[in-house]
Design a protein around this motif. Structure first.
Motif, short mmCIF file in Angstrom:
data_model
loop_
_atom_site.label_atom_id
_atom_site.label_comp_id
_atom_site.label_asym_id
_atom_site.label_seq_id
_atom_site.Cartn_x
_atom_site.Cartn_y
_atom_site.Cartn_z
N VAL A 108 0.88 -1.17 0.00
CA VAL A 108 0.00 0.00 0.00
C VAL A 108 0.91 1.21 0.00
O VAL A 108 1.85 1.27 0.81
N PHE A 109 0.69 2.16 -0.89
CA PHE A 109 1.60 3.32 -0.91
C PHE A 109 0.84 4.64 -0.97
O PHE A 109 -0.20 4.75 -1.60
N ALA A 110 1.38 5.61 -0.24
CA ALA A 110 0.73 6.91 -0.12
C ALA A 110 1.70 8.00 -0.61
O ALA A 110 2.56 8.46 0.15
N PRO A 111 1.58 8.41 -1.86
CA PRO A 111 2.48 9.45 -2.38
C PRO A 111 2.30 10.77 -1.63
O PRO A 111 1.19 11.09 -1.21
N ALA A 112 3.39 11.49 -1.46
CA ALA A 112 3.31 12.84 -0.88
C ALA A 112 4.42 13.65 -1.52
O ALA A 112 5.59 13.28 -1.44
N MET A 113 4.03 14.69 -2.20
CA MET A 113 5.05 15.53 -2.87
C MET A 113 4.48 16.90 -3.18
O MET A 113 3.26 17.09 -3.21
N ASP A 114 5.35 17.82 -3.39
CA ASP A 114 4.98 19.23 -3.54
C ASP A 114 4.78 19.61 -5.01
O ASP A 114 5.13 18.84 -5.91
N GLU A 138 -4.72 7.75 -2.46
CA GLU A 138 -4.67 9.03 -3.19
C GLU A 138 -4.30 10.17 -2.27
O GLU A 138 -4.85 10.27 -1.17
N PRO A 139 -3.42 11.05 -2.68
CA PRO A 139 -3.11 12.20 -1.83
C PRO A 139 -4.27 13.20 -1.79
O PRO A 139 -5.11 13.20 -2.68
N ASP A 140 -4.28 14.01 -0.75
CA ASP A 140 -5.29 15.06 -0.61
C ASP A 140 -4.86 16.30 -1.40
O ASP A 140 -3.67 16.48 -1.69
N GLY A 162 3.89 26.56 0.05
CA GLY A 162 2.92 27.65 -0.10
C GLY A 162 2.06 27.46 -1.34
O GLY A 162 1.02 28.10 -1.48
N LEU A 163 2.50 26.57 -2.23
CA LEU A 163 1.69 26.28 -3.41
C LEU A 163 0.47 25.46 -3.00
O LEU A 163 0.43 24.88 -1.91
N VAL A 164 -0.53 25.42 -3.87
CA VAL A 164 -1.73 24.65 -3.60
C VAL A 164 -1.88 23.61 -4.70
O VAL A 164 -1.63 23.90 -5.88
#
Ligand code: CTP
Length: 409
Positions: free
Chosen positions: A126-132, A157-159, A166-168
């Motif tokens: 199970v993997f949870a990507p997180a990146m800017d 899925e990331p939120d 500061g980016l959205v």
């Protein structure tokens, strides 16, 4: 965090990679441990730039792995760390997972402990990507994610929201309850109710009097939601028909209703051909005979209400052509508990009835605890002393499993 039966003694290997969201993984490791899981954390070098191994060791009470060349802890199956971590693990969770780690796994690269372990492990991933920024939506990242999914991995899925920069955008690690909900789904896949469709109703119905007022009861919906979660943990596909406003368990399909009539219609629609129906909802037996179009104004005298009978949903289910294979009812009684419950079991054509003494002050309505007796169609009786609604839900689902899988209560 309450213990979670599904997680008890499950070996979860948690890989953490170099994202600022790694601080959230400390909470995840902590909550999984509190819930009963054995959590072995492995950290990439980049992850250690954000937090120390000690943080994870403190919350899991277990060794933390960072070095591909070090030997494994003697508690693991072999002394070779990357093999030992994967061997015997129930689940490999990588959260947060950076674009770089996703790319490495997609390509099968193996140049640090996490990537070697991911290749060696035979358990589900199970993997949870997180990146800017735009990294998540970049075609390269998306192609790599698709590759992992096609190989059987489960994507969390990331939120969307504000990044550390500061980016959205989309790329934030979801909160711990969501991560744990997805981990439960992955572990439940081989459960006794895998492939079964269970319909659960929950909450007290609301019968409108005018545009601002309604008649209802004191049911909170907590027991029904606990049954839905327990059925999910057993691997079922769950339709939750609810009038309550609680957090929907991850993986359940929510059908929102309000009146007894709307609950009746939803139950008949969704339970046709289902494996089971669990009627936890507290259905109002009566509704105001007429619903005023405008707010009822007060006058000097008393106000009389005329009430009309609502349909009995379980009696309607009894007559269905495609009746669910097993039907479970609840009986809320304030006197003669077992005699009244036995009568309902027979009259409503139930396979199992959960009798609930609502006169108790330390359990029942709105409480997190309940005290019930399960009555089987075959005459069996199981009394459960005051327990959490989750624990009671697990026993109900165990009975349900024997009803629909083995065909006897
Ligand atoms: N129930 C139903 N339709 C109704 C009322 C209740 O399907 N109109 C279901 C409930 O969801 C529960 C079971 O029937 O699973 C028993 O509910 P309960 O309120 O205890 O019983 P009633 O049938 O309403 O009987 P009484 O009010 O006489 O106790």
């Amino acid at each position: 965090m309450e213990p979670i039966a599904l997680l008890k003694d499950k070996r979860i290997v948690l890989g953490v990679t170099g994202s600022i969201a790694v601080y959230k993984a400390i909470d995840l490791a902590s909550k999984l441990t509190q819930a009963g899981a054995l959590v072995d954390v492995m950290m990439t070098e980049a992850a250690q730039q954000f937090v120390t191994p000690l943080a994870f060791q403190a919350v899991t009470g277990r060794a933390v792995y960072t070095d591909m060349w070090a030997s494994a802890d003697s508690a693991l199956p072999t002394h070779i760390a990357h093999v030992a971590l994967g061997e015997g693990a129930d689940l490999l969770v990588i959260a947060p997972m950076t674009a770089n780690s996703i790319a490495k796994l997609a390509q099968g690269l193996a140049d640090d402990l996490l990537s070697v372990t991911a290749l060696a492990a035979r358990c589900p991933l199970v993997f949870a990507p997180a990146m800017d920024g735009g990294m998540y939506s970049h075609p390269a990242t998306q192609a790599n994610i698709t590759t992992l999914i096609e190989r059987g991995a489960t994507l969390i899925e990331p939120d969307e929201g504000r990044f550390a920069s500061g980016l959205v955008g989309k790329g934030r690690l979801p909160d711990t309850p969501t991560l744990i909900g997805q981990i439960r789904r992955a572990l439940a896949r081989s459960g006794p109710l895998a492939g079964k469709r269970i319909v659960v109703t929950a909450g007290g119905t609301r019968e409108p009097l005018d545009p601002v007022r309604y008649l209802t009861n004191r049911s909170s919906g907590k027991q029904g939601y606990a049954v839905a979660q327990a059925a999910l943990d057993a691997g079922a596909e769950v339709v939750l028909i609810s009038s309550a406003s609680l957090q929907t368990p991850i993986g359940a399909q929510l059908v929102a209703v309000d009146t007894a009539q709307s609950l009746h219609d939803a139950v008949l629609e969704h339970s046709a051909g289902a494996d089971a129906l669990v009627m936890t909802a507290a259905v109002a037996d009566y509704r105001p005979a007429t619903q005023a179009q405008q707010k009822i104004k007060k006058s000097d005298g008393d106000l009389s209400l005329q009430l009309a009978r609502n349909p009995d949903i379980l009696l309607a289910v009894k007559e269905m052509a495609q009746r669910p294979k097993a039907v479970v009812g609840f009986a809320a009684e304030s006197e003669n508990l077992l005699a009244n419950a036995q009568d309902k079991l027979v009259r409503k054509g139930l396979d199992l009835l959960v009798a609930n003494d609502i006169s108790a002050t330390d359990a029942g309505f709105a409480s997190d605890y309940n005290r019930v007796t399960l009555l089987g169609r075959d005459g069996s009786q199981t009394a459960i002393d005051r327990s959490s609604k989750s624990a009671i839900a697990e026993v109900i689902v165990e009975h349900l499993s024997s009803l629909i899988v083995k065909g006897s209560a």
